[in-house]
Design a protein around this motif. Structure first.
Motif, mmCIF file in Angstrom:
data_model
loop_
_atom_site.group_PDB
_atom_site.id
_atom_site.type_symbol
_atom_site.label_atom_id
_atom_site.label_comp_id
_atom_site.label_asym_id
_atom_site.label_seq_id
_atom_site.Cartn_x
_atom_site.Cartn_y
_atom_site.Cartn_z
ATOM 1 N N THR A 23 0.971 -1.253 0.243
ATOM 2 C CA THR A 23 -0.221 -0.004 -0.075
ATOM 3 C C THR A 23 0.864 1.432 -0.054
ATOM 4 O OG1 THR A 23 -1.580 -1.261 1.932
ATOM 5 C CG2 THR A 23 -1.612 1.368 0.517
ATOM 6 N N ALA A 24 1.672 1.117 0.568
ATOM 7 C CA ALA A 24 2.745 2.186 -0.037
ATOM 8 C C ALA A 24 3.374 2.687 -0.849
ATOM 9 C CB ALA A 24 3.914 2.126 1.787
ATOM 10 N N ALA A 25 3.558 1.611 -1.639
ATOM 11 C CA ALA A 25 4.138 1.792 -2.999
ATOM 12 C C ALA A 25 3.104 2.057 -3.818
ATOM 13 C CB ALA A 25 5.125 1.005 -3.414
ATOM 14 N N LYS A 26 2.016 2.032 -3.210
ATOM 15 C CA LYS A 26 0.517 2.086 -4.645
ATOM 16 C C LYS A 26 0.435 3.294 -4.308
ATOM 17 C CE LYS A 26 -1.947 -2.410 -4.701
ATOM 18 N NZ LYS A 26 -3.444 -2.751 -3.697
ATOM 19 N N LEU A 27 0.219 3.834 -2.532
ATOM 20 C CA LEU A 27 0.322 5.690 -2.680
ATOM 21 C C LEU A 27 1.305 6.095 -2.991
ATOM 22 C CD1 LEU A 27 -0.621 5.528 1.557
ATOM 23 C CD2 LEU A 27 -2.613 5.907 -0.763
ATOM 24 N N ALA A 28 2.714 5.735 -3.181
ATOM 25 C CA ALA A 28 3.710 6.534 -4.162
ATOM 26 C C ALA A 28 3.101 6.773 -5.434
ATOM 27 C CB ALA A 28 4.775 5.532 -3.142
ATOM 28 N N ASN A 29 2.647 5.986 -6.139
ATOM 29 C CA ASN A 29 2.469 5.499 -7.038
ATOM 30 C C ASN A 29 0.842 6.716 -7.371
ATOM 31 O OD1 ASN A 29 2.446 4.470 -9.672
ATOM 32 N ND2 ASN A 29 0.516 3.862 -9.442
ATOM 33 N N TYR A 30 0.083 6.151 -6.533
ATOM 34 C CA TYR A 30 -0.967 7.067 -6.945
ATOM 35 C C TYR A 30 -0.693 9.091 -7.140
ATOM 36 C CZ TYR A 30 -5.113 10.066 -5.125
ATOM 37 O OH TYR A 30 -6.872 10.749 -4.425
ATOM 38 N N PHE A 31 0.177 9.013 -5.630
ATOM 39 C CA PHE A 31 0.164 11.028 -5.848
ATOM 40 C C PHE A 31 1.324 11.017 -7.312
ATOM 41 C CE2 PHE A 31 -0.603 10.008 -1.170
ATOM 42 C CZ PHE A 31 -1.610 11.181 -1.157
ATOM 43 N N GLN A 32 2.304 10.161 -7.485
ATOM 44 C CA GLN A 32 3.055 10.602 -8.451
ATOM 45 C C GLN A 32 2.303 10.794 -9.798
ATOM 46 O OE1 GLN A 32 6.537 10.128 -9.003
ATOM 47 N NE2 GLN A 32 6.996 7.783 -9.717
#
Ligand code: GDP
Length: 290
Positions: free
Chosen positions: A113-122
């Motif tokens: 989820t941490a990586a998913k959130l990073a992807n989302y904000f990116q």
């Protein structure tokens, strides 16, 4: 208000409500029982279900439909409004510089989820930075590092360190240029006091704008204690329910939402890093009522 929102299993009982005229007690009781059955199947907490259906029964029998609305429309609206009380409104995600901390038990899906959130904000144009604050689980460092590379996000971690608090401090210093800094923390199999201590200290260091509790959709018993302990320790700003692509409907996580008096922020719907959805109550309600 469309009938579809209430899910297929309730359609028949809703259809029985005659369009005009008063609704009788028997029909309302039948509808309440159907709702109870559907929600319990979706793992919603028994007490929550009871409270909800008591309110629905009371309102359906005592409130007059607004002018121009049929009894049926009125009841559907009541059910929907009361369901919304439980699942909560959608959460506004601010598109601004922020620090996010993720907490949860091991295996809940935090690192993913941490990586998913990073992807989302990116994707939204806010440069993310991921910090591995999990010095407990072997492999956590490599996992988050690899995921960061996949989405081309900045990453900070210290492979050999056992001092999560220092690692996070260093990470915040190193990632000053990132707009959204996401801190992954250690989970354990259950809530031991050392996990809580470490989390409290990381919380003090980060002073996050958002603290999300990550919960597996299939969670059942124990969710109340979990939610309370996390909430008492650091205060939760939202829940992220993961693995909704599986068979679990995520009703168990609602207990956490209700205990922590917070909302659902995001939903995880798969292992891929783009499989993160902003929470939207309508489809979640239909899903719960199945
Ligand atoms: P952590 O221990 O809380 O950091 O959990 P991980 O991020 O390592 O996730 C545990 C497992 O769940 C991994 O195999 C992930 O791929 C998987 N996972 C995480 N989120 C989802 C999701 O939304 N759907 C599915 N199907 N699997 C997920």
């Amino acid at each position: 208000m469309v009938l579809d929102k209430l899910g297929s299993s309730l359609k028949n009982s809703v259809r029985k409500i005659v369009k005009k005229g008063r609704i009788d007690k028997e029909t309302v009781n039948e509808l309440a029982t159907d709702i109870q059955r559907a929600l319990l199947k979706s793992d919603v907490d028994v007490e929550l279900v009871q409270e909800l259906t008591d309110k629905i029964k009371d309102r359906a029998l005592n409130e007059e439909p607004p002018k121009g609305a049929s009894s049926r429309e009125h009841v559907i609206r009541i059910v929907y409004e009361e369901m919304l009380e439980i699942v909560g409104e959608e959460t506004e995600v601010p598109m601004e510089e922020q620090d996010i901390m993720l907490v949860g038990l091991q295996g809940s899906g935090k690192t993913t989820t941490a990586a998913k959130l990073a992807n989302y904000f990116q994707k939204k144009g806010l440069k993310p930075g991921l910090i591995c604050g999990d010095t407990f689980r072997p492999g956590a460092y490599n996992q988050l590092k690899e995921l960061s590379q996949r989405i081309d996000s900045v990453f900070y971690g210290e492979k050999e360190s056992e001092d999560a608090i220092q690692v996070v401090k260093n990470g915040l210093n190193e990632l000053k240029d990132s707009k959204v800094r996401i801190v992954d923390t250690a989970g354990r199999h259950s809530l031991e006091s050392d996990l809580i201590d470490e989390m409290e200290q990381i919380n003090e260091v980060v002073e996050p704008d958002k603290k999300f509790l990550v919960i597996d959709a299939s969670i059942g018993k124990g969710v109340k204690d979990q939610a309370n302990s996390f909430n008492e320790a650091i205060g939760i700003d939202g829940v992220i329910i993961t693995k909704l692509d599986g068979t679990a409907k995520g009703g168990g996580a609602l207990t956490a939402v209700s205990e922590a008096e917070t909302n659902i922020a995001f939903l995880g719907t798969g292992e891929k890093l783009n499989e993160l959805e902003e929470f939207e109550p309508d489809s979640f309600i239909s899903r719960l009522l199945g």
